[in-house]
Write an enzyme that holds these catalytic residues in place. Structure first.
Site, short mmCIF file in Angstrom:
data_model
loop_
_atom_site.label_atom_id
_atom_site.label_comp_id
_atom_site.label_asym_id
_atom_site.label_seq_id
_atom_site.Cartn_x
_atom_site.Cartn_y
_atom_site.Cartn_z
N TYR A 95 25.94 -22.97 36.71
CA TYR A 95 25.18 -22.18 37.67
C TYR A 95 23.78 -23.46 38.23
CZ TYR A 95 23.15 -18.76 40.46
OH TYR A 95 23.18 -17.92 41.71
N SER A 115 18.55 -20.88 44.97
CA SER A 115 18.59 -19.36 43.40
C SER A 115 16.99 -19.73 42.71
CB SER A 115 19.23 -19.38 42.95
OG SER A 115 19.42 -18.59 41.32
#
Length: 305
Positions: A198, A183
């Site tokens: 995350y 990401s």
């Protein structure tokens, strides 16, 4: 003479700094226009496995691979959605074979079900796409144990376990491609406040992938970390208030088309051109400014949740 020497050194350092800033764009341009050749996918084998295959990027990845004639193993937690997606694919691509494996990566253990599902199948391409994030923006101390445990299991343990399971057979055949989805929250920006766990798991995915790329490239196995920024998926809509594609936010289908073209080209990439542009622009800014900006976004999202 000494002054001239100093100027050369400063100029060279400046050139390297500019090259580093432009690297994401240069890399995207080179791979997009000079190196892509979708027909090369078949050299890895006739089967591709996609985790998190019933929604968003995962479903779009599977669809794009099917368009290239690859047989599919679809893995996701919802049996009914798996059946629906596989039936749709069979109607659209009657020439390919499809296997489905219902599996919830957020549960503890049970990976034998995947081992059984891939038994006897030579998986040439693995797309480790499955991933989850916070239900809302939260400070680290506010994240309950169940939430962060699930994030670690899905984003970290699942990627590690599935990669470990398939890399052995690939090593035996001396061919294969593994794509792990990280990401921009972990790679492009220096921090991702209020989504710290995350971001940390996705940083792990990046480092794991790039290290495995170095370990196994001489054995014919291409391990790659792909770094998407925002894509118009359900997960993104829940945390970022993005519900439709835009100039910088592609649909899953647009992203997957670009992503499949990049399989096997380098250890790390951000396939969609506008994401590479954003990566370049972020690189021009001071880290403390980006940190302040990201924190303000996180706090605003927290106040709205």
């Amino acid at each position: 003479m000494q002054t001239t020497w100093h100027l050369h050194v400063v100029s060279f350092i400046g050139f390297l700094s500019l090259l580093r800033l432009f690297y994401p764009l240069l890399k995207w341009f080179t791979t997009r226009f000079l190196l892509t050749n979708p027909r090369r996918l078949k050299r890895y084998g006739s089967w591709a496995m996609v985790t998190g295959a019933t929604d968003g990027i995962g479903r779009a990845f599977a669809h794009e691979l099917a368009k290239h004639g690859l047989n599919l193993i679809l893995v996701s937690r919802n049996p009914s959605k798996l059946a629906s997606v596989s039936n749709n694919f069979r109607q659209e691509f009657p020439q390919i074979k499809i296997k489905i494996i219902p599996f919830d990566f957020s549960s503890e253990g049970g990976y034998e079900a995947i081992e059984e599902g891939i038994k006897g199948v030579e998986v040439g391409i693995l797309i480790n796409n499955v991933g989850i994030t916070y239900p809302r923006a939260m400070f680290f101390h506010e994240v309950d144990q169940l939430t962060w445990t699930k994030i670690l299991r899905v984003n970290l343990e699942a990627t590690t376990w599935v990669t470990r399971s398939l890399i052995g057979p690939m090593l035996h055949r001396r061919r294969g491609a593994i794509v792990n989805i990280s990401s921009g929250a972990a790679v492009v920006v220096p921090s991702h406040p209020l989504y710290a766990i995350y971001a940390a798991t996705k940083a792990y995915v990046d480092k794991l992938s790039r290290s495995l790329h170095v370990e196994y490239k001489h054995f014919g196995i291409d391990v790659q970390c792909q770094v998407p920024l925002y894509v118009a998926t359900r997960m993104v809509s829940e945390v970022a208030d993005i519900d439709k594609p835009s100039f910088f936010v592609p649909s899953p289908e647009v992203y997957a088309k670009a992503a499949v073209e990049q399989i096997g080209i380098g250890s790390q990439c951000s396939p969609f051109w506008a994401h590479s542009l954003q990566w370049f622009l972020v690189g021009l800014l001071p880290e403390n400014l980006i940190d302040t900006w990201r924190l303000s976004i996180g706090l605003r999202r927290r106040s709205l949740s």
